[in-house]
Design a protein around this motif. Structure first.
Motif, mmCIF file in Angstrom:
data_model
loop_
_atom_site.group_PDB
_atom_site.id
_atom_site.type_symbol
_atom_site.label_atom_id
_atom_site.label_comp_id
_atom_site.label_asym_id
_atom_site.label_seq_id
_atom_site.Cartn_x
_atom_site.Cartn_y
_atom_site.Cartn_z
ATOM 1 N N LEU A 80 -8.517 -0.704 -1.105
ATOM 2 C CA LEU A 80 -8.390 -1.877 -0.247
ATOM 3 C C LEU A 80 -9.675 -2.691 -0.239
ATOM 4 O O LEU A 80 -9.659 -3.917 -0.389
ATOM 5 C CB LEU A 80 -8.038 -1.439 1.174
ATOM 6 N N VAL A 119 -7.415 5.261 -0.619
ATOM 7 C CA VAL A 119 -6.680 4.110 -0.089
ATOM 8 C C VAL A 119 -7.640 3.044 0.427
ATOM 9 O O VAL A 119 -7.519 1.865 0.101
ATOM 10 C CB VAL A 119 -5.711 4.567 1.029
ATOM 11 N N ASP A 146 0.821 -1.208 0.000
ATOM 12 C CA ASP A 146 0.000 0.000 0.000
ATOM 13 C C ASP A 146 0.857 1.261 0.000
ATOM 14 O O ASP A 146 0.442 2.306 -0.519
ATOM 15 C CB ASP A 146 -0.921 0.025 1.222
ATOM 16 N N LEU A 168 -1.512 1.007 8.584
ATOM 17 C CA LEU A 168 -1.882 1.683 7.342
ATOM 18 C C LEU A 168 -2.060 3.181 7.577
ATOM 19 O O LEU A 168 -1.643 4.003 6.750
ATOM 20 C CB LEU A 168 -3.165 1.079 6.783
#
Length: 384
Positions: free
Chosen positions: A144, A140, A104, A338
């Protein structure tokens, strides 16, 4: 709702934790008319969050003391205890593991640079919240989970109201929550027909194997979506503002390691989520100077618990990450790594791209969200 004025330079606080020199455990009335214990001590806060006698499930049950209307639904993973919570948590934990977060990071750098390109091309002044802070975590978490890019602005509006704790928003919150649930149900059906390399496809596979019920599938997807961006938006805004108010802390052209260390300071000193969800005692529990009786509710003031007596570094002997911003115990935030990755990369790329970044001129460059369970700027006007 937004406001331009705040007694604290980092925005208004919920009344529940807007306390000066509180005792380690204090009794406070909530906006709903209930009474709760507020823990302001780090050691006691960790004890509450790690003790199974303080139940999230009991706090979500009908008739339990309420702090506000932002408490997750009883069917949410965030409102479960013990084996029920652990079973659902296992279904999504791999998506937030080190290997996935490392992958990521590449996407976060690319997305941040693209957003900064667009902001610079438009020219100053710019609202950093609208230009970077909001679209980055939305993208993001959308990537995901598997939310199509075209749907994300609308999904963001629906999800945002779930963090609204104002009494006037109850009916609108219910309507949008229903709309969001219906959207996620449709998206699950679409993804089943066209599987992808995303978390939602993995959850659908678990459902089809009998590991998850349909309700658990939808609720898990919504939990990831709604918890995955709102706090990161606020935390990034607070961190950038802290830099703009005191740029000497980071200095000129800081490397990523230095930025990461300062981000950790921001997480501890300026938590976007100033308090935890409530927990209800299942039995009488001695907690520091008081006894919490069975059925009484406890919240931990993350804002207070994170502070040490010096007001600078972490509490002595506890390590650089000894704060409660991501929680503690069984409900420790799955997305902590994250979130740290996004905050570190976005702030680093921003300062290297625009080393002369500063607040824009004018009377109200900063406006604040009010009535939310999280805090942060609604607007952060900058120039360079």
């Amino acid at each position: 709702m937004t406001t331009t004025a705040a007694a604290d330079p980092f925005g208004p606080l919920p009344a529940l934790v807007d306390l000066t020199d509180p005792a380690p455990v204090v009794r406070v009335s909530t906006p709903t008319g209930d009474q709760v214990w507020v823990v302001t001590d780090l050691r006691l806060g960790r004890a509450v969050l790690g003790d199974a006698r303080f139940s999230r499930a009991a706090a979500a049950a009908p008739g339990a003391p309420r702090v506000n209307t932002a408490n997750p639904a009883p069917s949410s993973m965030m409102s479960m205890d013990g084996a029920a919570h652990a079973r659902l948590r296992r279904q999504v934990s791999a998506a937030f593991g080190p290997r996935r977060v490392d992958a990521d990071a590449v996407r976060v750098r690319r997305l941040t640079d693209e957003l900064l390109d667009a902001m610079v091309a438009a020219g100053p002044p710019a609202d950093l919240m609208a230009a970077v802070a909001v679209p980055l975590p939305v993208a993001v978490i959308g990537d995901l989970l598997g939310v199509p890019a075209a749907d994300r602005p609308q999904v963001q509006q629906w999800a945002g109201v779930l963090f609204d704790v104002t009494a006037t928003g109850v009916r609108d919150k219910a309507r949008r929550a229903f709309t969001l649930y219906a959207y996620m149900s449709r998206l699950i059906d679409q993804r089943r027909a066209r599987p992808g390399d995303d978390l939602l496809t993995g959850l659908i596979t678990a459902h089809d194997a009998g590991t998850l019920t349909r309700t658990e599938l939808v609720d898990l997807a919504l939990a990831v979506l709604t918890a995955g961006y709102e706090t990161t938006v606020g935390q990034f805004g607070l961190g950038v503002l802290a830099h703009l108010l005191d740029p000497a802390v980071l200095g000129a052209a800081p490397d990523e390691a230095r930025v990461a260390a300062v981000v950790e300071q921001h997480l501890r000193r300026l938590p976007a989520t100033p308090m935890t969800f409530p927990r209800v005692a299942l039995s009488d529990v001695a907690l520091g100077p008081v006894t919490v009786r069975a059925g009484e509710a406890v919240v931990v003031s993350i804002l207070h618990a994170n502070r040490d007596t010096a007001g600078d570094g972490p509490p002595a002997g506890t390590g650089a990450r000894a704060h409660l911003t991501f929680g503690h115990g069984a409900h420790y935030c799955l997305g902590a790594a994250l979130a740290r990755t996004q905050l570190r990369i976005a702030l680093h790329r921003l300062l290297h791209r625009l080393p002369g970044l500063r607040l824009a001129d004018g009377p109200d460059p900063v406006r604040w969200w009010t009535g939310l369970a999280t805090r942060g700027p609604a607007q952060l006007l900058v120039t360079w």
